[in-house]
Design an enzyme around this catalytic site. Structure first.
Site, PDB file in Angstrom:
ATOM      1  N   GLY A   1     -12.614   5.938  10.311  1.00  0.00           N
ATOM      2  CA  GLY A   1     -11.199   6.081  10.656  1.00  0.00           C
ATOM      3  C   GLY A   1     -10.873   7.565  10.596  1.00  0.00           C
ATOM      4  O   GLY A   1     -11.712   8.398  10.946  1.00  0.00           O
TER       5      GLY A   1
ATOM      6  N   ASN B   1       0.875  -1.173   0.000  1.00  0.00           N
ATOM      7  CA  ASN B   1       0.000   0.000   0.000  1.00  0.00           C
ATOM      8  C   ASN B   1       0.912   1.223   0.000  1.00  0.00           C
ATOM      9  O   ASN B   1       1.406   1.646   1.043  1.00  0.00           O
ATOM     10  CB  ASN B   1      -0.892  -0.049   1.252  1.00  0.00           C
ATOM     11  CG  ASN B   1      -1.840   1.132   1.328  1.00  0.00           C
ATOM     12  OD1 ASN B   1      -1.759   2.075   0.535  1.00  0.00           O
ATOM     13  ND2 ASN B   1      -2.736   1.082   2.286  1.00  0.00           N
TER      14      ASN B   1
ATOM     15  N   GLU C   1      -8.040  -4.750   5.469  1.00  0.00           N
ATOM     16  CA  GLU C   1      -7.898  -4.416   4.053  1.00  0.00           C
ATOM     17  C   GLU C   1      -6.782  -5.219   3.402  1.00  0.00           C
ATOM     18  O   GLU C   1      -6.890  -5.612   2.241  1.00  0.00           O
ATOM     19  CB  GLU C   1      -7.658  -2.905   3.903  1.00  0.00           C
ATOM     20  CG  GLU C   1      -8.933  -2.115   4.181  1.00  0.00           C
ATOM     21  CD  GLU C   1      -8.713  -0.634   4.411  1.00  0.00           C
ATOM     22  OE1 GLU C   1      -8.175  -0.287   5.491  1.00  0.00           O
ATOM     23  OE2 GLU C   1      -9.074   0.168   3.553  1.00  0.00           O
TER      24      GLU C   1
ATOM     25  N   ILE D   1     -12.213   4.382  14.753  1.00  0.00           N
ATOM     26  CA  ILE D   1     -13.286   4.873  15.632  1.00  0.00           C
ATOM     27  C   ILE D   1     -14.391   3.818  15.747  1.00  0.00           C
ATOM     28  O   ILE D   1     -14.877   3.525  16.837  1.00  0.00           O
ATOM     29  CB  ILE D   1     -13.846   6.211  15.088  1.00  0.00           C
ATOM     30  CG1 ILE D   1     -12.741   7.279  15.067  1.00  0.00           C
ATOM     31  CG2 ILE D   1     -15.038   6.677  15.918  1.00  0.00           C
ATOM     32  CD1 ILE D   1     -13.093   8.543  14.302  1.00  0.00           C
TER      33      ILE D   1
ATOM     34  N   GLU E   1     -14.306   0.644  15.596  1.00  0.00           N
ATOM     35  CA  GLU E   1     -13.958  -0.533  16.400  1.00  0.00           C
ATOM     36  C   GLU E   1     -13.724  -0.184  17.872  1.00  0.00           C
ATOM     37  O   GLU E   1     -13.996  -0.991  18.758  1.00  0.00           O
ATOM     38  CB  GLU E   1     -12.679  -1.189  15.841  1.00  0.00           C
ATOM     39  CG  GLU E   1     -12.872  -1.811  14.480  1.00  0.00           C
ATOM     40  CD  GLU E   1     -11.558  -2.077  13.742  1.00  0.00           C
ATOM     41  OE1 GLU E   1     -10.532  -2.298  14.407  1.00  0.00           O
ATOM     42  OE2 GLU E   1     -11.567  -2.058  12.493  1.00  0.00           O
TER      43      GLU E   1
ATOM     44  N   ARG F   1      -2.569  -1.886  -3.448  1.00  0.00           N
ATOM     45  CA  ARG F   1      -3.758  -1.058  -3.244  1.00  0.00           C
ATOM     46  C   ARG F   1      -3.687   0.142  -4.184  1.00  0.00           C
ATOM     47  O   ARG F   1      -2.688   0.865  -4.203  1.00  0.00           O
ATOM     48  CB  ARG F   1      -3.806  -0.562  -1.811  1.00  0.00           C
ATOM     49  CG  ARG F   1      -4.972   0.378  -1.599  1.00  0.00           C
ATOM     50  CD  ARG F   1      -4.936   1.030  -0.248  1.00  0.00           C
ATOM     51  NE  ARG F   1      -6.080   1.916  -0.129  1.00  0.00           N
ATOM     52  CZ  ARG F   1      -6.063   3.046   0.556  1.00  0.00           C
ATOM     53  NH1 ARG F   1      -4.978   3.440   1.169  1.00  0.00           N
ATOM     54  NH2 ARG F   1      -7.144   3.788   0.621  1.00  0.00           N
TER      55      ARG F   1
ATOM     56  N   LYS G   1       3.120   0.840   3.245  1.00  0.00           N
ATOM     57  CA  LYS G   1       2.711  -0.203   4.200  1.00  0.00           C
ATOM     58  C   LYS G   1       2.806  -1.531   3.481  1.00  0.00           C
ATOM     59  O   LYS G   1       2.515  -1.605   2.283  1.00  0.00           O
ATOM     60  CB  LYS G   1       1.248  -0.016   4.600  1.00  0.00           C
ATOM     61  CG  LYS G   1       1.007   1.003   5.660  1.00  0.00           C
ATOM     62  CD  LYS G   1      -0.433   0.807   6.162  1.00  0.00           C
ATOM     63  CE  LYS G   1      -1.018   2.101   6.656  1.00  0.00           C
ATOM     64  NZ  LYS G   1      -2.457   2.059   6.828  1.00  0.00           N
TER      65      LYS G   1
ATOM     66  N   HIS H   1     -12.665   3.534   0.219  1.00  0.00           N
ATOM     67  CA  HIS H   1     -12.664   2.510   1.278  1.00  0.00           C
ATOM     68  C   HIS H   1     -13.367   1.226   0.827  1.00  0.00           C
ATOM     69  O   HIS H   1     -13.854   0.455   1.659  1.00  0.00           O
ATOM     70  CB  HIS H   1     -13.421   2.998   2.550  1.00  0.00           C
ATOM     71  CG  HIS H   1     -12.778   4.127   3.283  1.00  0.00           C
ATOM     72  ND1 HIS H   1     -13.511   5.146   3.858  1.00  0.00           N
ATOM     73  CD2 HIS H   1     -11.483   4.403   3.547  1.00  0.00           C
ATOM     74  CE1 HIS H   1     -12.701   5.994   4.458  1.00  0.00           C
ATOM     75  NE2 HIS H   1     -11.458   5.568   4.276  1.00  0.00           N
TER      76      HIS H   1
ATOM     77  N   ARG I   1     -11.706  16.531   7.297  1.00  0.00           N
ATOM     78  CA  ARG I   1     -12.485  16.809   6.067  1.00  0.00           C
ATOM     79  C   ARG I   1     -13.928  17.166   6.401  1.00  0.00           C
ATOM     80  O   ARG I   1     -14.531  16.559   7.283  1.00  0.00           O
ATOM     81  CB  ARG I   1     -12.460  15.584   5.148  1.00  0.00           C
ATOM     82  CG  ARG I   1     -11.144  15.409   4.429  1.00  0.00           C
ATOM     83  CD  ARG I   1     -11.110  14.106   3.666  1.00  0.00           C
ATOM     84  NE  ARG I   1     -10.193  13.164   4.292  1.00  0.00           N
ATOM     85  CZ  ARG I   1     -10.120  11.882   3.989  1.00  0.00           C
ATOM     86  NH1 ARG I   1     -10.904  11.359   3.074  1.00  0.00           N
ATOM     87  NH2 ARG I   1      -9.247  11.100   4.591  1.00  0.00           N
TER      88      ARG I   1
HETATM   89  P1  ADP Z   1      -6.966   5.535   8.951  1.00  0.00           P
HETATM   90  O1  ADP Z   1      -8.190   6.075   8.277  1.00  0.00           O
HETATM   91  O2  ADP Z   1      -5.813   6.475   8.890  1.00  0.00           O
HETATM   92  O3  ADP Z   1      -6.635   4.097   8.593  1.00  0.00           O
HETATM   93  P2  ADP Z   1      -7.767   4.449  11.546  1.00  0.00           P
HETATM   94  O4  ADP Z   1      -8.749   3.473  11.015  1.00  0.00           O
HETATM   95  O5  ADP Z   1      -6.557   3.945  12.224  1.00  0.00           O
HETATM   96  O6  ADP Z   1      -7.375   5.553  10.485  1.00  0.00           O
HETATM   97  O7  ADP Z   1      -8.580   5.380  12.602  1.00  0.00           O
HETATM   98  C1  ADP Z   1      -8.020   6.523  13.168  1.00  0.00           C
HETATM   99  C2  ADP Z   1      -9.048   7.124  14.128  1.00  0.00           C
HETATM  100  O8  ADP Z   1      -9.380   6.149  15.114  1.00  0.00           O
HETATM  101  C3  ADP Z   1      -8.540   8.357  14.866  1.00  0.00           C
HETATM  102  O9  ADP Z   1      -9.537   9.373  14.909  1.00  0.00           O
HETATM  103  C4  ADP Z   1      -8.308   7.818  16.264  1.00  0.00           C
HETATM  104  O10 ADP Z   1      -8.506   8.803  17.222  1.00  0.00           O
HETATM  105  C5  ADP Z   1      -9.411   6.790  16.377  1.00  0.00           C
HETATM  106  N1  ADP Z   1      -9.152   5.861  17.476  1.00  0.00           N
HETATM  107  C6  ADP Z   1      -8.147   4.979  17.610  1.00  0.00           C
HETATM  108  N2  ADP Z   1      -8.232   4.361  18.820  1.00  0.00           N
HETATM  109  C7  ADP Z   1      -9.314   4.887  19.448  1.00  0.00           C
HETATM  110  C8  ADP Z   1      -9.941   4.683  20.721  1.00  0.00           C
HETATM  111  N3  ADP Z   1      -9.464   3.802  21.601  1.00  0.00           N
HETATM  112  N4  ADP Z   1     -11.041   5.413  21.011  1.00  0.00           N
HETATM  113  C9  ADP Z   1     -11.523   6.303  20.140  1.00  0.00           C
HETATM  114  N5  ADP Z   1     -10.992   6.541  18.923  1.00  0.00           N
HETATM  115  C10 ADP Z   1      -9.906   5.846  18.583  1.00  0.00           C
END
Ligand code: ADP
Length: 401
Positions: free
Chosen positions: A214, A7, A388, A335, A337, A95, A14, A184, A245
């Protein structure tokens, strides 16, 4: 059969090596800050039973070639490696963010595929060129291994015209391909299929709304296994409120800002992509920081959380109607998960959709697929960690077969 997933971003790469016999991860990692004075290289092998299994180096990574060299060197390294030679890699899955409406499936990469990915680059100027670089580096360093392009947009290619067209002069679609493509897609596809499996049904027998939250956030309405609508647009700026955004906004605001604040198109674009969303409302874009300040009573953070959840609720309502009947809502990504507060803000008082959240089951971070609605809930709410890389590896295997 071992598949290497790549990726490549504009300044990062990655990677993950998977054994597709049992879909296990053999090695994974990340090269960051490519082209900057100090880069970062991370390599981790599995099973991760001892500290020796992880390598982390802070040093200059001048370009993607150097990054790809690191990957190739590490996976067959005498001490840390997981394979003896590159012959043990059967394929590389890449990707690719934007496939336009040329690609309806993942494809084996050849010169003409690279040319089309390049032609579509204006639709994803930050991403597609990096993907081509990733492919070219792979071709150079692993000359005998086939490359497969897996597009983020492909899953959304089943949307009907009424969902993907904008209500602007049709010639703009014909001439410039201005339309909704979504993003996505690999994540939406993965969780939509997983939820069907977990519900003991065939994907073609379920209707689900997938919610990827995310840094970028998007939703998809998936009817009988096929995407029929999604919230991101021609670019990943549309739809939900995100970390930085704006998501949906009245397009007339752009002209208004140009006139009244003397902003250029570039400045407006930058503001909507990088200074808006959660950050625009409360100054922070990491959800963990926003919760921490919200708990201390910060009104701007509370408002940002309310707005973020409210927009998702609106799309849930819209997509439930688009689907006609709904079996499940699935949350995924950082977020989706990990954030029980946001999940509960989204799913509270949804009798109209037949969703009843179970406060206990919803508690805390969720690292394995789990139902978070009550047993009585007519529509089930799920949390399913996205994967992914695995989806890209599966697509890669499917193309080769
Ligand atoms: P990306 O889109 O870059 O792949 P991720 O899927 O890793 O991003 O998600 C990033 C988001 O997840 C960030 O806003 C981060 O704050 C949030 N996040 C990660 N862990 C937690 C948590 N324990 N509680 C709340 N939000 C979280």
């Amino acid at each position: 059969m071992n598949v290497l997933v790549i990726n490549a971003g504009s300044s990062s790469l990655k990677y993950q090596l998977l054994n597709m016999e049992d879909e296990s991860v053999m090695a994974t990692g990340l090269v960051e800050r490519i082209g900057e004075a100090t880069g970062k290289k991370i390599y981790k092998k599995f099973p991760d039973t001892d500290a020796e299994a992880k390598v982390e180096r802070e040093e200059e990574v001048p370009d993607h070639r150097a990054a790809m060299h690191f990957v190739v060197d590490m996976i067959k390294d005498a001490e840390y490696g997981v394979i003896k030679s590159m012959d043990e890699v059967s394929a590389i899955g890449h990707r690719v963010v934007q496939g336009g409406d040329h690609f309806k499936n993942s494809v084996l990469v050849d010169a003409s595929v690279k040319e089309i990915i390049e032609q579509i680059s204006p639709l994803a100027p930050l991403h597609n060129p990096s993907a081509i670089t990733g492919v070219e580096m792979a071709e150079e360093l692993l000359p005998n291994v086939p490359n497969v392009a897996v597009f983020d947009t492909v899953f959304h290619q089943t949307m009907p015209e009424r969902a993907f067209l904008y209500a602007i002069p049709h010639s703009l679609y014909e001439d410039l391909k201005v339309r909704r493509y979504g993003a996505h897609g690999t994540s939406h596809k993965y969780v939509a299929k997983q939820v069907a499996i977990l519900m003991d049904k065939k994907p073609e027998d379920v209707n689900v709304i997938t919610v990827h939250l995310g840094n970028g956030c998007s939703m998809a309405a998936v009817k009988n296994g096929k995407c029929v609508d999604t919230s991101m647009g021609m670019t990943p700026l549309a739809g939900l409120m995100m970390g930085t955004r704006s998501g949906d906004i009245d397009p007339a605001v752009l002209a208004y800002l140009a006139e009244h604040k003397n902003m250029t198109i570039e400045e407006i674009d930058n503001m909507l992509n990088k200074e808006s969303g959660l950050k625009g409302i409360c100054g922070l874009n990491d959800m963990r920081d926003i919760h921490a300040k919200s708990e201390q009573g910060d009104e701007a953070c509370k408002l940002a959380l309310e707005m973020f959840s409210y927009r998702i609720r609106k799309y849930l309502g819209a997509y439930a109607v688009v689907l006609g009947s709904l079996d499940a809502v699935v949350f995924t990504a950082g977020i989706g998960e990990n954030d029980d507060i946001v999940r509960s803000m989204i799913l509270k008082d949804l009798d109209c959709l037949g969703i009843e959240l179970d406060g206990e089951k919803n508690k805390g971070r969720i690292s394995e697929a789990k139902v978070v609605s009550t047993d009585a809930s007519r529509v089930k709410a799920w949390v399913i960690p996205t994967n992914e890389e695995l989806q890209i590896a599966r697509e890669t295997v499917a193309v080769l077969k």
